[in-house]
Design an enzyme around this catalytic site. Structure first.
Site: not given
Length: 609
Positions: A179-180, A233
């Site tokens: 994530s990211g 996200s």
């Protein structure tokens, strides 16, 4: 891959090497560089630099990785950074990571590893990185053999498009990472490149291609949210297929979505936010719309709704949002099947927000009674149903007693669950409707043979302070992708070795097959046992947890949490994640009161039906 590439003679004094960093501090690098000051063929003394602060440590030579030499002639005294990790003279996990880092520090965020492109999120704009000139320069990896490789997300697109046109074989691209890491942005630039190529490098107009691009902010607004790791996200997975004619012209597109994070609609972790569109609509409504939807004059709509999880409107970082309300309405306008549905979509969004404000008098096992009748009246008006019927469907349930039906009051806790189920159902079905309508607009009629290039965009691997069913599903999807990726890469390498006459009989590789089976193996997998437990009237989180503990007590990737009897830990390929079992069954059932289903079906608004 072996952990060390040392020769049988071992290391020599003065040689540069890497050793594994034994610190558990995530702020420190995984490997430390140093110089051999003494070696006897078994143990070496290493003078560490950088993070090692000049410390000298004794390390077994089998634990060392030889570093690549610094070339003053080629790099002006700096370490040379190869565009392709496979061109490194010394190739190990340490040298691969270091080479990628060197490129990153020079704003070269993309690096080849054979046919794979690795990217690091620069978290800043880089001039010219995604310009038309870079699109024109993009080539498949094999076409760069005579010159310096030019790794880029555009290179991936160039390879897929070229292969499709030359072979007539469908292509798929997997974009994965934590994530990211920048997966959403990578997919957007990949899409931009493919549309550009399909329009003959921008020389031909394509309404279909433009609609594909215009739909991007719609999906980001409805499917993305701010998390502790990423301000934009993706909270759903998607597989987008761009359909092409045999001559390479784009003919249509289709999107399949899965795993929308419905729990986020009614609750978020501290520091996180709900879906972008809820804030965008609440902030962007016109004066007439605010009056229509019953917002008090002069109020800040963003602060008015509990689902937005804000202390003040200033907590929203609007610059991180994919679009504002004006841009969102403009995106709707260019999608034919959605243009005349805008007002209906905003009404459902407002109904979701008002449902978040619906609360009850009493607590726990008390009979539920609506605290503020004006809130339930606002929801009923937006959903075009009777206020009294909506309140009854939330606060009571019809039960059969013999031949008769009786109305039983819901407890406050149960009524809250019913309200939340309706809130999640309204939003998730609106999301599905938008996906369906976009697909209708992108559908191409006709019988001409078509090929596709597909792009998979999925959540990154997640590990939060509190992890539940959503994180297990997300991480399981990543495990499946990792399994597919490992098989594809190693089978490709083994195939190349066989073509070159290399004996591959003894070559093996590790995969995560056992971990995947731990989660989804029929009858005994964690998810299989969860589905089974949901069928039992007396099934509970506690009884399901006990079953998986008994079933997988000896599994290498499964462990109990002795200090928390409601939790369990799985050792995923990136690391360990502890899951809280509380709420697993309820989330898996995702029940919606039949009384509410009937009420929505008899709404006076055809859109709500």
């Amino acid at each position: 891959m072996a952990s060390s590439l040392l020769s049988s003679e071992g290391v020599a004094e003065g040689q540069r090497v890497w050793i594994k960093n034994k610190s558990s501090d995530p702020r420190e690098p995984p490997f430390l560089a140093g110089t051999v000051v003494e070696a006897d063929g078994t143990t070496a003394k290493i003078a560490l630099d950088n993070w090692g602060s000049g410390e000298t440590v004794a390390v077994s030579e089998s634990e060392l990785d030889v570093a690549n030499a610094v070339s003053a002639e080629l790099s002006g005294g700096e370490e040379r950074a190869e565009p392709d990790n496979c061109d490194l003279l010394q190739l190990s996990e340490a040298t691969l990571l270091h080479n990628t880092l060197l490129r990153y520090r020079r704003d070269e965020i993309y690096t080849f590893t054979g046919p794979i492109v690795t990217s690091l999120n620069p978290c800043k704009p880089i001039d010219g990185l995604y310009s038309t000139e870079r699109m024109k320069a993009a080539k498949p990896r094999e076409e760069d053999e005579l010159g310096a490789p030019n790794p880029h997300i555009y290179s991936v697109g160039a390879n897929a498009y070229k292969t499709l046109c030359e072979t007539g074989r469908n292509q798929s691209i997997v974009v994965t990472g934590i994530s990211g890491a920048g997966k959403t942005e990578a997919n957007k630039y990949l899409l931009k490149y493919l549309v550009w190529r399909a329009s003959k490098e921008g020389t031909e107009s394509s309404p279909m291609a433009q609609t594909v691009l215009d739909s991007t902010p719609v999906f980001e607004a409805f499917g993305n949210a701010t998390t502790v790791m990423n301000p934009n996200s993706s909270r759903f997975g998607k597989f987008l297929t761009l359909q092409f004619s045999p001559t390479g012209r784009m003919q249509g597109a289709f999107m399949k979505t899965y795993l929308l994070e419905k729990s986020r609609i009614t609750s978020q972790l501290p520091g996180e936010q709900n879906y972008h569109v809820l804030y965008t609509v609440a902030k962007g409504l016109s004066s007439a719309q605010r009056t229509e939807f019953g917002l008090p004059k002069g109020s800040d709509a963003v602060e008015s709704f509990k689902l937005l999880n804000l202390k003040k409107a200033g907590d929203v970082k609007w610059a991180d949002f994919p679009c504002d309300f004006k841009e969102l309405t403009e995106a709707f306008a260019v999608i034919p099947s959605l243009n005349d549905k805008q007002a209906s979509c905003w009404r459902v969004i407002m109904a979701v927000l008002y449902l978040g404000n619906l609360s009850f008098t009493g607590q726990g096992e008390d009979d539920a009674k609506v605290k503020d009748p004006a809130v339930v009246a606002a929801v009923a008006r937006l959903l075009s149903c009777e206020t009294a019927q909506l309140e009854k469907a939330i606060c009571t349930q019809n039960m059969k007693a013999g031949l008769d039906w009786i109305s039983k009051p819901n407890t406050v806790a149960y009524a809250s669950d019913v309200k939340n189920a309706l809130t999640k159902a309204l939003y998730s079905r609106l999301f599905d409707y938008i996906v369906e309508m976009v697909n209708v607009s992108l559908e191409k009629s006709g019988d001409e043979m078509r090929y596709f290039i597909g792009a998979v965009d999925i959540f990154g691997f997640e590990c939060f302070p509190t992890n539940s069913l959503e994180q297990l599903c997300i991480n399981f999807a990543n495990e499946k992708l990792q399994k597919m990726f490992t098989q594809a890469v190693f089978e490709s390498v083994l195939s190349e070795y066989q073509k070159e006459g290399i004996d591959v009989g003894d070559i093996t590789y590790e995969d995560n097959k056992l971990l995947v089976e731990l989660i989804d193996k029929p009858a005994t997998g964690i998810l299989s046992l969860l589905a089974e437990e949901c069928f039992f009237p007396s099934g509970s989180d506690a009884s399901w947890l006990q079953k998986i503990k008994s079933q997988h007590a000896k599994h290498a990737n499964f462990s109990e949490e002795r200090l928390d009897r409601t939790a369990f830990t799985i050792s995923h390929y990136p690391g360990k994640v502890t899951y809280q079992s509380t709420g697993f069954l309820e989330k898996n059932k995702d029940p919606l009161s039949q009384d509410l289903v009937v009420l929505m079906q008899f709404s006076d608004d055809d859109f709500v039906k």
